[in-house]
Every structure is written in structure tokens, then in C-alpha cells.
Design an enzyme around this catalytic site. Structure first.
Site, PDB file in Angstrom:
ATOM      1  N   CYS A 380       0.842  -1.197   0.000  1.00 56.03           N
ATOM      2  CA  CYS A 380       0.000   0.000   0.000  1.00 56.03           C
ATOM      3  C   CYS A 380       0.882   1.254   0.000  1.00 56.03           C
ATOM      4  O   CYS A 380       1.486   1.587  -1.015  1.00 56.03           O
ATOM      5  CB  CYS A 380      -0.964  -0.032   1.187  1.00 56.03           C
ATOM      6  SG  CYS A 380      -2.324   1.164   1.054  1.00 56.03           S
ATOM      7  N   HIS A 514      -3.623  -5.173   0.340  1.00 50.81           N
ATOM      8  CA  HIS A 514      -3.127  -5.721   1.608  1.00 50.81           C
ATOM      9  C   HIS A 514      -3.225  -7.248   1.598  1.00 50.81           C
ATOM     10  O   HIS A 514      -4.193  -7.819   2.124  1.00 50.81           O
ATOM     11  CB  HIS A 514      -3.927  -5.145   2.780  1.00 50.81           C
ATOM     12  CG  HIS A 514      -3.637  -3.705   3.055  1.00 50.81           C
ATOM     13  ND1 HIS A 514      -2.637  -3.297   3.906  1.00 50.81           N
ATOM     14  CD2 HIS A 514      -4.204  -2.571   2.551  1.00 50.81           C
ATOM     15  CE1 HIS A 514      -2.602  -1.971   3.947  1.00 50.81           C
ATOM     16  NE2 HIS A 514      -3.537  -1.507   3.125  1.00 50.81           N
ATOM     17  N   GLU A 516      -1.739  -9.365   3.354  1.00 47.86           N
ATOM     18  CA  GLU A 516      -1.668  -9.964   4.693  1.00 47.86           C
ATOM     19  C   GLU A 516      -3.037 -10.318   5.243  1.00 47.86           C
ATOM     20  O   GLU A 516      -3.174 -11.209   6.093  1.00 47.86           O
ATOM     21  CB  GLU A 516      -0.945  -9.021   5.666  1.00 47.86           C
ATOM     22  CG  GLU A 516      -1.687  -7.755   6.047  1.00 47.86           C
ATOM     23  CD  GLU A 516      -1.437  -6.575   5.126  1.00 47.86           C
ATOM     24  OE1 GLU A 516      -1.649  -5.428   5.555  1.00 47.86           O
ATOM     25  OE2 GLU A 516      -1.038  -6.796   3.960  1.00 47.86           O
TER      26      GLU A 516
END
Length: 542
Positions: A380, A514, A516
Site C-alpha cells: 500500500c 493488503h 496480509e
């Protein structure tokens, strides 16, 4: 018909209700049951989207674009089930819903009160949409006795009577502190916590007792006697080395058996825990170690990067290595040379963030990784800073900056004013509200065939979760690509850059999304698995 497990907490906060709920969900899933987890948050914010990450921790984003509590990340990681916006509610959201209904006249002129209107809103949230599940696990945020949590406690008390007999179980998580001067664990805090819960009309069926050492049998019997629960329902929850040991530890102590027994489900299906055993084995017996530097701006509270930390460890699980994290405040690199901090690390990760503070330090970190050929993962904001670094130092755009920091002569990164979600055009202005106005949730991206990132995914079509207002300016794409930076992924309409990479670098990838948020211990995200693999190779060179 769904059965409900309500998890409350007592004595102190931060005991791990979210982990307990997630672990119980994983254990019930391992027996073949369909499980849903939901979080009830007592704070007055409508959602955590505008809360400071140094106060609240990470904002976890769901596929459908909800900004939710970080515990939903635990739920997803432990169960593999993607959460939705209907799995988290706050007092602020409840009151907003009620006020909107009152203004529309939905209450037909009635006096709107906490009971029944607020409690009914909570009960409706808990019970709606559960027809496809065997178990619904509801975690109530905060601690018994908190004034903010009172309406939630009253609502789950009422649900104990509203639901069919035998379909609601209450689990109370408490702390049993060890007093060094006395040389013993103390039961009194748990006794008082349970008494306070009972005073609210809730009688726990199971006590899950946190402790840093074995609880003697005599103390368990004491808790059973004074807290009015069966001796077998006093479950010790001992500290463990890592959170992925928790499902196996709670199973060993009999938590899932006791929950099923409380529902009258005996004999219960046997659990299949071989995957969890393999994960725990890989964590306990790594074949190597890598050091990853996280150059961030919220490093004072690690919970601000909770999913990121876990995803890196998932990458370690995939590669059978231990991942050691070096936390570096990005502002340090605005005053000092990054080399002494980064020379010995095996990978550099620059995570998401907001605002100008620390941005130049992140740019310096990206330059160090590019020039020294150290694996770099920009997520990001970390991708945006890598692009600004390339513009300044490779594309001869010295004034390259982001409009997030103020007026820019060369707006290499700028505010998104329009983007497409589904078939609808989304719009926002710089003067609009902050809450819920970002590009949020799952969006598709098209990866360029033959790039490193498409090889990592094994596909050119992906879907990932986003949370950002600013985007790399497509007008600079040609100038940057002429200097060696490849825009390896774009939005399907070709307007928004999604991923970047350097083909001549061992591993330098930036992503606007993102990843994750979609990583699981049983299914590590391919980008994190590949990043840790590259760091493992780097560890052989340093």
C-alpha cells in the site's frame, strides 16, 4: 438450528477472548461443524476505520469492504472462513441504526430506550443469518463491569431465555494471577468476576482460566465450588509459545469436549487436527532463521500491524524457517543513514500507513533495498513510496511526491476521485468524510503474464483486499517503466496501478492492496511465502 456460544471476559482486559473464540471455532470445525464467529464491540465509534492505530490497533478489512476489529483477523486465520460486515458491530453502529429508525418513524412514536430497543437491536444482530451454521460464537468486547458493555450483557442474558432450551452456552475467560510473595495462584479475582456476571443474570457454564503455570487440582475444585460450575468445566488456559499452539492446547485441556457436553452433544465427532499438528511442528522445529526489517510509523503498538506480523510468520511456516522481526521507526532514516540498520537484515518490508510523517524514511528504505539488492516488499503506502523513490532517483523527477502530503509539483501519487466497484462508479472529494470513504474490500487485478508476481500467484487474475485513498498516478507510468520499473498489475480497466516490480532485482515487489489480510497459517499467502523464500536465499549471502 444454530447453537450459540457467548464468550465474556473478566478481571482484566487483553486476556485473549478473540484467540479463545477463534481457537474454539477451529476445534469445532475440525469435528466437521459449520462455525460462524461474531464480535460485539462496546465502543461508540461506528467502526474502527477512523481510530488511531496506536490506540485501537489494526483495522481489519473484509472482502465486502467493512472496516472491523482486529479480532476478525484471528477468526479468519484460525477457521479459514472469510468474515463479512455482518460479523462485527459496535455500540456506535447500534445507536446509529436506532436513531435512523426513530427518525423514520419506525417505532411509531414509542419512547426509545436501552431496554427493549437497544437490546433488541443487539439480539437481532446476533441471531440473523445463521441458518447455515451449526455454531455461532459471539465474543463480547471489554470486561464484565464496564459500563459500555452493559447493554450487550443484558442482551445475551435475554437470549439465554429467548433461544430454545439447550442452544446457548456461556464461556467466561478470567485471569488467575500468581502472587510471588504468597507463592500461589489466587482464585479470588475469578470468584468476584463470576459473581459480578451472575449479578447481571448470566451464569457461566464454562470457566476458561488464564494462568502462567499449572493450576492445582485443589484450586480448580475451589473455583468449581464458589463459581457454581462443574469441576470438568474449569479449563486452564496456560500461556503458550505462540498463538497457533492454542487450539491444540485447549483441545488437550478439553475445552471443545466441554462445550459440546454443555450442549448435550455426546458422543461428539472426533476432531481431525493433523494440519494444526503440522503447523505447530514447523514452528517448533525450524530449519533456519531470517531477519525481516519492518520500517513503519506505528511501531510503538505492534497490534497496528497484527495481520502483517502473522502473515510473515505464515511465510516462515511455508519455508520451515523462524522469522525474526526488526522494528524500525521510519522517521529514524530521515536523520540517520539506513545502512547500519539494514545491512544485516534479509528482507525489508514497508507496510501501509497514512500521512507525511515518516514518509521520507520509507523512501530511503526503498532506495537501500533497490540499490543493495535486498528483498523488498512494499504494501500500500510502501508501494507508493517505492514509486516516488524510483521517480526521484531513476526517472529524473526530483520533485516527485504525493498529494497526501500537500500540493505537489509532480503528483506521482494522488487522491483517487473515481473508481469502479462492481458495475458502479464510486466517487469522493477531498472535503468529504473520512469514515468509510476509501477504496475498501476485495477488488480484482490483472497481472502481466511472465512477471515475477504472476509466477508467484500462478495466475494473471487475482482478487485482493484494499484500504486506501491515494493511488500511483497512471500519467507517470511510461516514464517510470522506461527506467526499469515494471507496472506488473493493473485494475481490470487499466486505470489503477496495482503492483510494481524490478525484473533485474532478486525480489522487489510493491502492491497497492493488503495481501496480509488473506493469509492463513494453514494456507500462507503466496506473496509472503515467496518473500520469506527470497529472504532465506539472502540469508546465505549476508
Amino acid at each position: 438450528m444454530a447453537r450459540y456460544v457467548f464468550i465474556t471476559g473478566g478481571v482484566v482486559s487483553s486476556l485473549g477472548k478473540g484467540i479463545a473464540a477463534a481457537a474454539l471455532g477451529a476445534l469445532l470445525q475440525a469435528r466437521g461443524y459449520r462455525v460462524r464467529l461474531r464480535k460485539l464491540d462496546p465502543y461508540l465509534n461506528v467502526d474502527p476505520g477512523t481510530m488511531s492505530p496506536t490506540q485501537h490497533g489494526e483495522v481489519f478489512v473484509t472482502d465486502d469492504g467493512a472496516e472491523t476489529d482486529l479480532d476478525l483477523g484471528h477468526y479468519e486465520r484460525f477457521t479459514g472462513r472469510s468474515a463479512t460486515r455482518t460479523d462485527n458491530i459496535t455500540t456506535g453502529r447500534i445507536y446509529k441504526n436506532i436513531i435512523d429508525k426513530e427518525r423514520r418513524g419506525d417505532y411509531l412514536g414509542a419512547t426509545v430506550q436501552v431496554i427493549p430497543h437497544v437490546t433488541n437491536e443487539i439480539k437481532d444482530f446476533v441471531t440473523e443469518g445463521n441458518q447455515d451454521y451449526d455454531f455461532v460464537i459471539c465474543e463480547i468486547g471489554g470486561t464484565v463491569g464496564d459500563i459500555e458493555a452493559m447493554p450487550f450483557m443484558e442482551a445475551i442474558r435475554q437470549l439465554g431465555n429467548d433461544l430454545p432450551r439447550g442452544t446457548a452456552v456461556y464461556v467466561h475467560l478470567t485471569l488467575m494471577p500468581y502472587i510471588p510473595a504468597a507463592g500461589e495462584l489466587k482464585t479470588k479475582p475469578t470468584q468476584h468476576s463470576v459473581k459480578e456476571l451472575q449479578a447481571l443474570g448470566i451464569h457461566p457454564d464454562i470457566l476458561l482460566v488464564r494462568a502462567d503455570r499449572e493450576i492445582p487440582e485443589a484450586e480448580r475444585r475451589k473455583l468449581s465450588l464458589f463459581c457454581n460450575v462443574r469441576p470438568s468445566a474449569v479449563i486452564q488456559a496456560l500461556d503458550v509459545a505462540n498463538i497457533y499452539d492454542v487450539p491444540m492446547a485447549y483441545h488437550k485441556e478439553g475445552l471443545d469436549d466441554e462445550v459440546l457436553a454443555a450442549f448435550g452433544i455426546e458422543p461428539a465427532p472426533k476432531p481431525r487436527l493433523d494440519q494444526w499438528e503440522e503447523v505447530c511442528n514447523r514452528i517448533r522445529t525450524p530449519e533456519g532463521e531470517v531477519t525481516i526489517a519492518i520500517v513503519g510509523k506505528y511501531t510503538g503498538l505492534k497490534d497496528a500491524y497484527k495481520s502483517l506480523i502473522e502473515a510473515l510468520h505464515h511465510g516462515g511456516i511455508a519455508n520451515r524457517v523462524k522469522v525474526k522481526l526488526e522494528w524500525i521507526e521510519s522517521e529514524v532514516f530521515e536523520k540517520e543513514d539506513p545502512a547500519p540498520y539494514l545491512e544485516k537484515v534479509h528482507g525489508i518490508l514497508v507496510p501501509g500507513g497514512f500521512g507525511e510523517r515518516g514518509s521520507e524514511g520509507k523512501i530511503h528504505a526503498a532506495r537501500f533495498a533497490r540499490e543493495r539488492k535486498v528483498p523488498y516488499f512494499g504494501i500500500c503506502f510502501g508501494m507508493q513510496m517505492a514509486v516516488i523513490e524510483a521517480a526521484r532517483n531513476l526517472a529524473d523527477v526530483p520533485d516527485a511526491s504525493s498529494t497526501e502530503f500537500g500540493p505537489a509539483k509532480e503528483p506521482v501519487v494522488g487522491l483517487m476521485t473515481e473508481w469502479v466497484k462492481g458495475n458502479e462508479l464510486q466517487k469522493r472529494t477531498a472535503a468529504g468524510d473520512l469514515g468509510g470513504t476509501m477504496r475498501l474490500g476485495a477488488y480484482k487485478a490483472a497481472l502481466k503474464k511472465g512477471t515475477k508476481i504472476s509466477d508467484i500467484y500462478g495466475s494473471t487474475d487475482i482478487s485482493e483486499r484494499h484500504r486506501h485513498r491515494y493511488e500511483v498516478n497512471i500519467d507517470y507510468k511510461d516514464r517510470l517503466e522506461s527506467c526499469g520499473l515494471v507496472f506488473s498489475g493493473m485494475s481490470p480497466d487499466g486505470v489503477l496501478p496495482e503492483t510494481i516490480e524490478y525484473p533485474d532485482h532478486p525480489w522487489f515487489i510493491g502492491v497497492q492492496y493488503h495481501p496480509e489480510l488473506k493469509s492463513r497459517p494453514l494456507d500462507p499467502h503466496p506473496l509472503f511465502a515467496s518473500f520469506i523464500e527470497a529472504a532465506t536465499e539472502q540469508s546465505r549471502l549476508v
